[in-house]
Design a protein around this motif. Structure first.
Motif, PDB file in Angstrom:
ATOM      1  N   SER A   1       0.835  -1.202   0.000  1.00  0.00           N
ATOM      2  CA  SER A   1       0.000   0.000   0.000  1.00  0.00           C
ATOM      3  C   SER A   1       0.868   1.249   0.000  1.00  0.00           C
ATOM      4  CB  SER A   1      -0.897   0.011   1.237  1.00  0.00           C
ATOM      5  OG  SER A   1      -0.117   0.194   2.408  1.00  0.00           O
ATOM      6  N   ALA A   2       0.240   2.391  -0.259  1.00  0.00           N
ATOM      7  CA  ALA A   2       0.960   3.657  -0.183  1.00  0.00           C
ATOM      8  C   ALA A   2       1.586   3.834   1.203  1.00  0.00           C
ATOM      9  CB  ALA A   2       0.013   4.818  -0.490  1.00  0.00           C
ATOM     10  N   HIS A   3       0.813   3.510   2.238  1.00  0.00           N
ATOM     11  CA  HIS A   3       1.314   3.620   3.613  1.00  0.00           C
ATOM     12  C   HIS A   3       2.527   2.721   3.826  1.00  0.00           C
ATOM     13  CE1 HIS A   3       1.484   3.079   7.970  1.00  0.00           C
ATOM     14  NE2 HIS A   3       0.686   4.119   8.113  1.00  0.00           N
ATOM     15  N   GLU A   4       2.452   1.493   3.351  1.00  0.00           N
ATOM     16  CA  GLU A   4       3.553   0.546   3.554  1.00  0.00           C
ATOM     17  C   GLU A   4       4.796   0.969   2.781  1.00  0.00           C
ATOM     18  OE1 GLU A   4       1.023  -3.577   4.291  1.00  0.00           O
ATOM     19  OE2 GLU A   4       1.317  -2.800   2.256  1.00  0.00           O
ATOM     20  N   ASN A   5       4.616   1.489   1.565  1.00  0.00           N
ATOM     21  CA  ASN A   5       5.758   1.963   0.792  1.00  0.00           C
ATOM     22  C   ASN A   5       6.452   3.133   1.485  1.00  0.00           C
ATOM     23  OD1 ASN A   5       6.448   0.836  -2.027  1.00  0.00           O
ATOM     24  ND2 ASN A   5       4.213   0.743  -2.000  1.00  0.00           N
ATOM     25  N   VAL A   6       5.678   4.055   2.013  1.00  0.00           N
ATOM     26  CA  VAL A   6       6.264   5.199   2.710  1.00  0.00           C
ATOM     27  C   VAL A   6       6.962   4.754   3.984  1.00  0.00           C
ATOM     28  CG1 VAL A   6       5.753   7.360   3.924  1.00  0.00           C
ATOM     29  CG2 VAL A   6       4.629   6.848   1.751  1.00  0.00           C
ATOM     30  N   ALA A   7       6.366   3.793   4.687  1.00  0.00           N
ATOM     31  CA  ALA A   7       6.922   3.322   5.956  1.00  0.00           C
ATOM     32  C   ALA A   7       8.302   2.702   5.800  1.00  0.00           C
ATOM     33  CB  ALA A   7       5.970   2.323   6.611  1.00  0.00           C
ATOM     34  N   LEU A   8       8.659   2.292   4.585  1.00  0.00           N
ATOM     35  CA  LEU A   8       9.996   1.757   4.352  1.00  0.00           C
ATOM     36  C   LEU A   8      11.074   2.803   4.632  1.00  0.00           C
ATOM     37  CD1 LEU A   8       9.345  -0.248   1.059  1.00  0.00           C
ATOM     38  CD2 LEU A   8       9.629  -1.173   3.366  1.00  0.00           C
ATOM     39  N   GLY A   9      10.698   4.061   4.647  1.00  0.00           N
ATOM     40  CA  GLY A   9      11.656   5.123   4.937  1.00  0.00           C
ATOM     41  C   GLY A   9      11.844   5.423   6.409  1.00  0.00           C
ATOM     42  N   LEU A  10      11.106   4.727   7.276  1.00  0.00           N
ATOM     43  CA  LEU A  10      11.245   4.956   8.720  1.00  0.00           C
ATOM     44  C   LEU A  10      12.593   4.452   9.227  1.00  0.00           C
ATOM     45  CD1 LEU A  10       7.721   3.858   9.990  1.00  0.00           C
ATOM     46  CD2 LEU A  10       8.717   6.153  10.280  1.00  0.00           C
ATOM     47  N   PRO A  11      13.220   5.189  10.132  1.00  0.00           N
ATOM     48  CA  PRO A  11      14.448   4.690  10.755  1.00  0.00           C
ATOM     49  C   PRO A  11      14.163   3.436  11.580  1.00  0.00           C
ATOM     50  CG  PRO A  11      14.121   7.041  11.201  1.00  0.00           C
ATOM     51  CD  PRO A  11      12.850   6.521  10.610  1.00  0.00           C
ATOM     52  N   LYS A  12      15.167   2.605  11.731  1.00  0.00           N
ATOM     53  CA  LYS A  12      15.018   1.409  12.555  1.00  0.00           C
ATOM     54  C   LYS A  12      14.777   1.801  14.008  1.00  0.00           C
ATOM     55  CE  LYS A  12      17.881  -1.645   9.704  1.00  0.00           C
ATOM     56  NZ  LYS A  12      19.087  -2.504   9.643  1.00  0.00           N
ATOM     57  N   GLY A  13      13.950   1.022  14.674  1.00  0.00           N
ATOM     58  CA  GLY A  13      13.722   1.243  16.096  1.00  0.00           C
ATOM     59  C   GLY A  13      12.580   2.173  16.433  1.00  0.00           C
TER      60      GLY A  13
END
Length: 212
Positions: free
Chosen positions: A89-101
């Motif tokens: 999803s759009a949300h999941e694709n964007v979430a790939l940019g979140l820092p670890k942790g």
């Protein structure tokens, strides 16, 4: 300021030798134009760290970027291809940019915030495969916002868009560059894109950049 001084590269002994010098300001778009094969993608690859220069300097606010591998350089890359996973999803694709942790709840809040900023909050759960070209570029921009990196490299990012969508996404890139203080470098064949966005322009020919 992002500054390169005599950033030199050659693919082989008989190949064109490149010698790049330029400056890119925060909150502004620096445009690079030139004929096909002139070395525009080579320049972006050197900035991103995909290629290693033979000599020269590349610094952001005086900090040397050259020793850093691509994955740790403070930059994002937006291409003609959106580089999204169609099944996510759009949300999941964007979430790939979140820092670890990052905690799950905090991560969700950050993703929702950047999707809203690019006008996609109502499409967060649609898969990338069902989005239009302009919507996909908005997802890519949202991911860039989430990563919060100082440099944005644009390689013909509007080429696959129709004229109306192109103008909208182009304006969004300019707005985000100013509000986020990005050092944005645009490579484009399209004079309309350059005229609409650039505050500083260079032309690349014979392996050299000259102010345009």
């Amino acid at each position: 300021m992002l500054r390169a001084e005599h950033l030199a590269f050659a693919y082989g002994k008989e190949a064109q030798t490149y010698d790049f010098s330029f400056e890119a300001e925060a909150g502004a778009v620096t445009a690079i134009s030139g004929a096909s094969g002139s070395g525009k993608s080579t320049l972006l690859d050197l900035i991103a760290g995909f290629l290693a220069p033979k000599s020269g300097t590349l610094a952001l606010d005086g900090a040397n970027l050259l020793p850093l591998p691509p994955e740790t350089r403070p930059l994002s890359l937006l291409l003609q291809s959106d580089n999204l996973f169609d099944h996510l999803s759009a949300h999941e694709n964007v979430a790939l940019g979140l820092p670890k942790g990052v905690a799950k709840i905090e991560g969700r809040r950050r993703v929702e915030e950047v999707l809203q900023r690019v006008g996609l909050d109502g499409l967060a759960h649609q898969t990338a495969a069902t989005l239009s070209g302009g919507q996909k570029q908005r997802v890519a921009l949202a991911r860039t916002l989430l990563r919060d990196r100082a440099i944005l490299l644009l390689d013909e990012p509007f080429s696959a868009l129709d004229d109306e969508t192109r103008q909208v996404i182009r304006a969004l890139v300019g707005e985000l560059t100013r509000s986020e203080g990005w050092h944005t470098i645009l490579v484009s064949h399209h004079e309309d894109d350059i005229a609409a966005l650039a505050t500083r322009r260079y032309r690349l020919a014979e392996g050299r950049l000259t102010p345009a």
